[in-house]
Structure formats: structure tokens, C-alpha cells
Design a protein around this motif. Structure first.
Motif, PDB file in Angstrom:
ATOM      1  N   ALA A  48      42.202  22.619  29.418  1.00  0.00           N
ATOM      2  CA  ALA A  48      42.629  22.470  30.127  1.00  0.00           C
ATOM      3  C   ALA A  48      42.945  21.231  30.904  1.00  0.00           C
ATOM      4  O   ALA A  48      43.588  19.851  31.196  1.00  0.00           O
ATOM      5  CB  ALA A  48      42.323  23.347  32.238  1.00  0.00           C
ATOM      6  N   ILE A  49      41.205  20.636  31.031  1.00  0.00           N
ATOM      7  CA  ILE A  49      40.620  19.143  31.701  1.00  0.00           C
ATOM      8  C   ILE A  49      40.403  18.437  30.691  1.00  0.00           C
ATOM      9  O   ILE A  49      40.933  17.229  31.116  1.00  0.00           O
ATOM     10  CB  ILE A  49      39.103  19.377  31.928  1.00  0.00           C
ATOM     11  CG1 ILE A  49      39.179  20.450  33.462  1.00  0.00           C
ATOM     12  CG2 ILE A  49      38.279  18.430  32.078  1.00  0.00           C
ATOM     13  CD1 ILE A  49      37.517  20.953  33.541  1.00  0.00           C
ATOM     14  N   GLN A  50      40.501  18.725  29.445  1.00  0.00           N
ATOM     15  CA  GLN A  50      40.537  17.516  28.666  1.00  0.00           C
ATOM     16  C   GLN A  50      42.679  16.837  27.761  1.00  0.00           C
ATOM     17  O   GLN A  50      42.175  15.681  27.781  1.00  0.00           O
ATOM     18  CB  GLN A  50      40.030  17.607  26.927  1.00  0.00           C
ATOM     19  CG  GLN A  50      40.299  17.594  25.947  1.00  0.00           C
ATOM     20  CD  GLN A  50      38.985  15.957  25.801  1.00  0.00           C
ATOM     21  OE1 GLN A  50      37.943  16.317  26.234  1.00  0.00           O
ATOM     22  NE2 GLN A  50      39.919  14.623  26.177  1.00  0.00           N
ATOM     23  N   GLU A  51      42.655  17.837  27.810  1.00  0.00           N
ATOM     24  CA  GLU A  51      44.232  18.180  28.134  1.00  0.00           C
ATOM     25  C   GLU A  51      45.011  16.930  29.139  1.00  0.00           C
ATOM     26  O   GLU A  51      46.034  16.045  29.019  1.00  0.00           O
ATOM     27  CB  GLU A  51      45.068  19.287  28.388  1.00  0.00           C
ATOM     28  CG  GLU A  51      45.363  20.094  26.687  1.00  0.00           C
ATOM     29  CD  GLU A  51      45.603  21.328  27.142  1.00  0.00           C
ATOM     30  OE1 GLU A  51      46.782  21.369  27.547  1.00  0.00           O
ATOM     31  OE2 GLU A  51      45.422  22.241  26.749  1.00  0.00           O
ATOM     32  N   LYS A  52      44.928  16.897  30.355  1.00  0.00           N
ATOM     33  CA  LYS A  52      44.538  16.519  31.725  1.00  0.00           C
ATOM     34  C   LYS A  52      44.558  15.283  31.377  1.00  0.00           C
ATOM     35  O   LYS A  52      45.134  14.066  32.009  1.00  0.00           O
ATOM     36  CB  LYS A  52      44.133  17.214  32.630  1.00  0.00           C
ATOM     37  CG  LYS A  52      44.533  16.407  33.994  1.00  0.00           C
ATOM     38  CD  LYS A  52      45.659  16.471  34.248  1.00  0.00           C
ATOM     39  CE  LYS A  52      46.546  15.367  35.533  1.00  0.00           C
ATOM     40  NZ  LYS A  52      47.376  14.735  36.427  1.00  0.00           N
ATOM     41  N   LEU A  53      43.320  14.812  31.018  1.00  0.00           N
ATOM     42  CA  LEU A  53      42.356  13.257  30.629  1.00  0.00           C
ATOM     43  C   LEU A  53      42.802  12.695  29.689  1.00  0.00           C
ATOM     44  O   LEU A  53      43.269  11.422  30.233  1.00  0.00           O
ATOM     45  CB  LEU A  53      40.384  13.652  30.088  1.00  0.00           C
ATOM     46  CG  LEU A  53      39.618  14.032  31.275  1.00  0.00           C
ATOM     47  CD1 LEU A  53      39.011  14.351  30.793  1.00  0.00           C
ATOM     48  CD2 LEU A  53      39.874  13.151  32.205  1.00  0.00           C
ATOM     49  N   ASP A  54      43.125  13.410  28.540  1.00  0.00           N
ATOM     50  CA  ASP A  54      44.384  13.002  27.060  1.00  0.00           C
ATOM     51  C   ASP A  54      45.724  12.314  28.196  1.00  0.00           C
ATOM     52  O   ASP A  54      46.329  11.017  27.755  1.00  0.00           O
ATOM     53  CB  ASP A  54      44.556  14.122  26.426  1.00  0.00           C
ATOM     54  CG  ASP A  54      43.290  13.803  25.466  1.00  0.00           C
ATOM     55  OD1 ASP A  54      42.172  13.177  25.804  1.00  0.00           O
ATOM     56  OD2 ASP A  54      43.275  15.407  24.617  1.00  0.00           O
ATOM     57  N   ARG A  55      46.766  12.977  28.455  1.00  0.00           N
ATOM     58  CA  ARG A  55      47.103  12.389  29.423  1.00  0.00           C
ATOM     59  C   ARG A  55      48.174  11.152  30.666  1.00  0.00           C
ATOM     60  O   ARG A  55      48.496  10.571  30.377  1.00  0.00           O
ATOM     61  CB  ARG A  55      48.038  13.822  30.317  1.00  0.00           C
ATOM     62  CG  ARG A  55      48.787  14.556  29.475  1.00  0.00           C
ATOM     63  CD  ARG A  55      49.776  15.596  30.172  1.00  0.00           C
ATOM     64  NE  ARG A  55      49.743  16.242  31.449  1.00  0.00           N
ATOM     65  CZ  ARG A  55      49.175  17.242  31.747  1.00  0.00           C
ATOM     66  NH1 ARG A  55      49.351  18.387  30.672  1.00  0.00           N
ATOM     67  NH2 ARG A  55      48.028  18.675  33.048  1.00  0.00           N
ATOM     68  N   GLU A  56      46.035  11.619  31.075  1.00  0.00           N
ATOM     69  CA  GLU A  56      46.400  10.127  31.652  1.00  0.00           C
ATOM     70  C   GLU A  56      46.098   8.848  31.323  1.00  0.00           C
ATOM     71  O   GLU A  56      45.682   7.989  32.132  1.00  0.00           O
ATOM     72  CB  GLU A  56      45.201  10.473  33.154  1.00  0.00           C
ATOM     73  CG  GLU A  56      45.423  11.663  33.682  1.00  0.00           C
ATOM     74  CD  GLU A  56      44.866  11.671  34.555  1.00  0.00           C
ATOM     75  OE1 GLU A  56      43.669  11.358  34.650  1.00  0.00           O
ATOM     76  OE2 GLU A  56      44.549  12.973  36.029  1.00  0.00           O
ATOM     77  N   LYS A  57      45.214   8.792  29.880  1.00  0.00           N
ATOM     78  CA  LYS A  57      45.339   7.631  29.066  1.00  0.00           C
ATOM     79  C   LYS A  57      46.176   6.888  28.776  1.00  0.00           C
ATOM     80  O   LYS A  57      47.754   7.436  28.970  1.00  0.00           O
ATOM     81  CB  LYS A  57      44.019   8.301  27.377  1.00  0.00           C
ATOM     82  CG  LYS A  57      43.048   8.174  27.583  1.00  0.00           C
ATOM     83  CD  LYS A  57      42.215   8.553  26.948  1.00  0.00           C
ATOM     84  CE  LYS A  57      40.681   9.455  26.919  1.00  0.00           C
ATOM     85  NZ  LYS A  57      40.427   9.641  25.997  1.00  0.00           N
TER      86      LYS A  57
END
Length: 57
Positions: A48-57
Motif C-alpha cells: 500500500a505504501i509503495q503504491e502511494k509512493l509510485d503514484r506520487e512520482k
């Protein structure tokens, strides 16, 4: 006797990345209950954290 902490190779992470760091944060009782109900709560949180970080890139 020391508590077993598991081995990073047993987790679903990339072999080249060791899980050496910890991250703690507060949530509501309801969120904790929902996350704990998952098959693999730690992996669920990591994804979940990785998905959010990827979306913000």
C-alpha cells in the motif's frame, strides 16, 4: 531465548532489497482491525505504501 524475527527472503520483496528498517505510525482501531484481518498484514502495508509512493512520482 531471542524472539525470531523472520528472514527477509521469506517476504515478498525483491532479493536485492533487504528489509532492515522499521516504520511505525498510528491508526484508528478500525483501520488496525481491517489490516490485521488480511492474510499477510506486513506485506499488505508495504504494498500500500509503495503504491502511494509510485503514484506520487
Amino acid at each position: 531465548m531471542a524472539k525470531a524475527k523472520g528472514k527477509p527472503e521469506n517476504f515478498g520483496n525483491q532479493p536485492s532489497k533487504e528489509l532492515t528498517e522499521q516504520l511505525n505510525f498510528r491508526v484508528t482501531k478500525e483501520v488496525k482491525k481491517e489490516v490485521k484481518a488480511k492474510d499477510d498484514p506486513p506485506e499488505f502495508c508495504r504494498q500500500a505504501i509503495q503504491e502511494k509512493l509510485d503514484r506520487e512520482k
